[in-house]
Every structure is written in structure tokens, then in C-alpha cells.
Design a protein around this motif. Structure first.
Motif, PDB file in Angstrom:
ATOM      1  N   GLU A   1      -0.981  -3.039  -2.585  1.00 47.54           N
ATOM      2  CA  GLU A   1      -2.252  -2.663  -2.590  1.00 47.54           C
ATOM      3  C   GLU A   1      -3.029  -2.777  -1.095  1.00 47.54           C
ATOM      4  O   GLU A   1      -4.050  -3.051  -0.880  1.00 47.54           O
ATOM      5  CB  GLU A   1      -3.121  -3.715  -3.257  1.00 47.54           C
ATOM      6  N   ALA A   2      -2.028  -2.842  -0.225  1.00 51.26           N
ATOM      7  CA  ALA A   2      -2.506  -3.150   1.385  1.00 51.26           C
ATOM      8  C   ALA A   2      -2.845  -1.726   1.846  1.00 51.26           C
ATOM      9  O   ALA A   2      -2.466  -0.739   1.006  1.00 51.26           O
ATOM     10  CB  ALA A   2      -1.527  -3.604   2.149  1.00 51.26           C
ATOM     11  N   VAL A   3      -3.911  -1.671   2.751  1.00 54.79           N
ATOM     12  CA  VAL A   3      -4.354  -0.469   3.307  1.00 54.79           C
ATOM     13  C   VAL A   3      -4.268  -0.311   4.556  1.00 54.79           C
ATOM     14  O   VAL A   3      -4.194  -1.325   5.444  1.00 54.79           O
ATOM     15  CB  VAL A   3      -5.743  -0.386   2.757  1.00 54.79           C
ATOM     16  N   THR A   4      -3.726   0.928   5.288  1.00 55.68           N
ATOM     17  CA  THR A   4      -3.721   1.076   6.774  1.00 55.68           C
ATOM     18  C   THR A   4      -4.929   2.079   6.941  1.00 55.68           C
ATOM     19  O   THR A   4      -4.988   3.055   6.243  1.00 55.68           O
ATOM     20  CB  THR A   4      -2.495   1.455   7.297  1.00 55.68           C
ATOM     21  N   GLY A   5      -5.512   1.994   7.949  1.00 54.78           N
ATOM     22  CA  GLY A   5      -6.724   2.814   8.391  1.00 54.78           C
ATOM     23  C   GLY A   5      -5.797   3.842   8.999  1.00 54.78           C
ATOM     24  O   GLY A   5      -4.739   4.103   9.526  1.00 54.78           O
TER      25      GLY A   5
END
Ligand code: UD1
Ligand code: CA
Length: 425
Positions: A390-394
Motif C-alpha cells: 500500500e505504499a505510493v510513489t509520486g
């Protein structure tokens, strides 16, 4: 299916016209060396022993087969390519004590099916023959050994083109080079075969006349489909063989319930496994041992390389390349990505233009991405790197090597750092 006790695959010819510097029988055909095709066709007949006769390329051939499925194969060396008869004789030691039918095949004939081979064995057994020859009628028989029959239709001789007179050359039934012969009689006959022919070789084809001279039976089976016995000596023939094999691989998947929208622009290696219910869209190349589960969608314009695993419902789209990459169930990489040496969990979104930078110029490094992660467009993941669940990268983030993006965090920028809430907000 009638079985055969022994198989000899002749692969000691030189095959100079392909000029690739590799033995012809190791020419890659849809991810496999050419030699593996006749070996697998032979294996379907459940022989006790398969002997491959090779020349100076024997070590390379042994190594190539060890890498694929070939552990049960024995090898014999023919020091000099002095003819097909000499090639079979070179297998004598490897077949010491062998009795009964021996199937003889060429290593450069990858299209022969188990069904045809078992019909040949059945014909041999039914005729009580000591030698049975697989023949085919060709419109253009040039280059092949001609089948000579007597008035009763009995095969009496095979005459090589270079030894043939005009009348014999006009015959259109030719020798395919596939035989069933009885051991040990065939070896004894070949020991007696002369070399008084235009090529000064020991001809395997001389077995026909030698067997008849001993008062034993010679039978033949005519193969209706000339493409099954095609070999390849030059690049035109190689392309033709590849095309026919390609169609067979596609047909196998279509029959098994895989949707292939445009077979004309789909290229699938022989060892790829695809479950029923997967969809393959146009202009797609699927290589090596790739596995694709049900519900997956691949393409258009996708390139899945060796070691790719797509779990149920995963999707790989336009201009995406994968290599040694696992995409978990429901994970999508739909546009313009390279995913190499990567393990990606379930229901993760790989944004357009995501690149796993797996190679630092010396070695390859792994990327690990968890479940339900969201990789923003244009992210570069400099491996080794981990992105947790559930991590996000921009968009445009460059996640530098040895970083771990913790679960549920958002990282942005170059180099990527955790996104902090703005002070004034
Ligand atoms: C051979 C047959 C010919 C037949 C044709 C079918 C003989 C004398 N002639 O022709 O009747 O129509 O096959 O393609 O048998 N090989 C060896 N060692 C050698 C020579 C050949 O292992 O010393 C192997 C090659 O790797 C190849 C096969 O035998 O797999 C056939 O050799 P090739 O030279 O292509 O066949 P021809 O002799 O032209
Ligand atoms: Ca020859």
C-alpha cells in the motif's frame, strides 16, 4: 501408441550454410534448441534409450540439453562426418546389446509428430520388416535420395541424387531419412556397407539393398504431409520451419481455451504455459518459460521474457517488457514499463513509464513491491529496492538503491523522500 525400444538421433552433420558458428541442431526455435523437438517427439514413444550422435560439437550439444529436458539422453561421437551410415554405426557402442526396433531420426527435423512416428513403428511391426523407411512424394525432389520400387511396388533401393541417372532423378518419391531398423542386424549390415558412391560416404540408405540381400523384409510408409519431415539447410528453410512451428504452438493454446486475438502477430515460445481464459492481444512476444494464469490480459505490444509469471487477472499492456518478473493477482502494468528481476504482489498498479533499473553495469539487482501499492507514472526504482504494501510513489519519483518505502507511506521526488504534510496547511 506402439512403443519403440531405442532411438538414434543423427546430429553430426556440419550445417555450414546457416553460418551462425553454432551447430545447426542448436539453432533456437521458439526458445528451444532445434534438437529438442525430435527428442520430445521420440520420447512420446517411451523408448528405453535415446542416443544422440554428434560430431565436434558434442560438448556444446550436451551442455544445451543439460539445460533443458535431456537428462535421459545418451551421446555417441562420430569423429568425422563420413555419412549417415557411419553416423548410425557410431551409436553402436551406446546401444551395445540392444535388440529389436530402433527408430532413426535427424536432429534437424523439428516438425515430425509423435503420431507420425508411431504410425511408422506400427507399419514396421505389422510388416515384420527388418527396415522400414518413411517416404514422401515431393513436387521438387531435388537433393533427396529417390525411392526405387519394382513392378510390384516393393521398395528395392534408395539412390542418392548424386548417384542417380536421369530416369531415377525423375522419380518424385523420396527418402525422408526417418527409419525403423532391427538391431543388431542393421549394425551388422552397415559394417559391410561400401563407400563406392559419388560422395565416398557410408550411406544409411544402403541398408535397404543389404537387408533384401539377406532375405529380410523392407517396408515403407508414405507420409502425406511433407511439412512434417521438413529440415532446414538455409535461412529460407529455417524461416519456413519456424513459421510452421509457431502456428502449431498457437493452435495448441487456442485449442486449450486461450484467446489469441491475432495469431498472425503473436509469437509464443514452445515452453510458455498459459491457462485457459487468458487473453493475448495483438503484436505480442512471449518467451522462455513464462507462465500466464487465467484471466490475465497481455498486450497489445507486450514483450514477456523468460521468467515472467502473471498470476490470475494480472495485466501487461502496451510497450511493457518483463523479465524474471512475477506480477501478483490483479496487478496491472499497462503502459511503457520495464519490469526486470521483480516480485510484485497482488492488486498493485504500476503506472505508465515505470522502470526497474535492475542493472548497475555489473550485476542485476532485485525489486520487491508489495500488495495494493501504487507506483506513480514515470517512477524509476533503482534496484535493489523495496516498496511495501500500500505504499505510493509520486509521478517521476526516483527511488534510490537500497531504499525501503515503508507500508502505506508516500514517497516523491528525486531522490524520492517521504512526503510530509505542508507546514501551512
Ligand atoms: C540423406 C539421405 C537421403 C535423404 C535425405 C533426407 C543418405 C545417404 N541420404 O541425405 O536419402 O533423402 O537425408 O534429408 O542417408 N549426419 C551425420 N553424420 C554424417 C552425415 C550426416 O550425423 O556423417 C546427419 C546430419 O546431421 C543430418 C542427417 O544425418 O541430421 C542427414 O544428413 P544430410 O547430409 O542432411 O543428408 P543427405 O546425406 O544429404
Ligand atoms: Ca550429405
Amino acid at each position: 501408441m506402439p512403443s519403440v525400444r531405442h532411438v538414434a538421433v543423427l546430429a553430426a552433420g556440419e550445417g555450414k550454410r546457416l553460418g551462425a558458428g553454432r551447430p545447426k541442431v542448436l539453432t533456437p526455435l521458439w526458445g528451444r534448441p532445434a534438437l529438442r523437438y525430435p527428442l520430445e517427439a521420440a520420447r512420446a514413444l517411451q523408448p528405453e534409450r535415446i542416443v544422440v550422435v554428434a560430431g565436434k560439437h558434442l560438448p556444446a550439444i550436451q551442455a544445451a540439453l543439460a539445460a533443458g529436458s535431456g537428462a535421459d539422453v545418451f551421446f555417441a561421437r562420430q569423429e568425422h562426418p563420413t555419412g549417415t551410415g557411419a553416423a548410425l554405426l557410431a551409436a553402436r557402442e551406446a546401444l551395445a546389446g540392444a535388440q529389436g526396433p530402433l527408430l532413426v531420426l535427424y536432429g534437424d527435423c523439428p516438425l515430425t509428430t509423435p503420431d507420425l512416428l508411431s504410425r511408422l513403428v506400427a507399419a514396421h511391426l505389422a510388416a515384420g520388416a527388418a527396415v522400414t523407411v518413411l517416404t514422401v512424394a515431393l513436387e521438387r525432389p531435388a537433393g533427396y535420395g529417390r525411392i526405387v520400387r519394382d513392378a510390384a511396388g516393393q521398395l528395392v533401393r534408395i539412390v542418392e541424387e548424386s548417384d542417380a541417372d536421369a530416369a531415377t532423378r525423375a522419380l518424385t518419391e523420396v527418402n525422408t531419412g526417418v527409419y525403423v531398423v532391427e538391431l543388431p542386424g542393421a549394425f551388422d549390415d552397415l559394417e559391410k556397407a561400401g563407400r563406392d558412391n559419388s560422395q565416398g560416404e557410408i550411406y544409411l540408405t544402403d541398408l535397404v539393398a543389404l537387408t533384401l540381400r539377406r532375405g529380410e523384409r523392407v517396408a515403407s510408409l508414405r507420409c502425406d504431409d511433407a511439412t512434417e519431415v521438413l529440415g532446414f539447410n538455409d535461412h529460407r528453410e529455417l524461416a519456413q520451419v519456424r513459421g510452421l512451428l509457431r502456428r502449431r504452438i498457437l493452435d495448441r493454446h487456442l485449442s486449450a481455451g486461450v484467446e489469441i486475438v491475432d495469431p498472425d502477430t503473436t509469437f509464443i515460445d514452445a515452453d510458455v504455459r498459459i491457462e485457459a481464459g487468458a487473453r493475448i492481444l495483438p503484436c505480442t512476444v512471449i518467451e522462455g518459460d513464462t507462465r500466464i494464469a487465467s484471466g490475465c490480459e497481455v498486450g497489445p505490444f507486450a514483450h514477456l521474457r523468460a521468467g515472467t509469471v502473471l498470476m490470475a487477472g494480472a495485466e501487461v499492456g502496451n510497450f511493457t517488457e518483463t523479465k524474471a518478473a512475477t506480477l501478483g493477482a490483479g496487478t496491472k502494468a499497462k503502459h511503457l514499463s520495464y519490469l526486470g528481476d521483480s516480485v510484485i504482489g497482488a492488486n498493485t498498479n504500476i503506472g505508465a513509464g515505470t522502470i526497474t533499473a535492475n542493472y548497475d553495469g555489473k550485476s542485476k539487482h532485485p525489486t520487491k513491491i508489495g500488495d495494493r501499492a501504487f507506483i506513480g507514472s514515470g517512477t524509476v526504482l533503482v534496484a535493489p529496492v523495496t516498496v511495501e504494501d500500500e505504499a505510493v510513489t509520486g509521478a517521476g519519483a526516483v527511488v534510490t538503491r537500497r531504499s525501503v518505502v515503508p507500508a502505506r507511506e508516500t514517497w516523491v521526488g528525486v531522490p524520492a523522500r517521504p512526503l510530509r504534510p505542508r507546514k501551512d496547511s
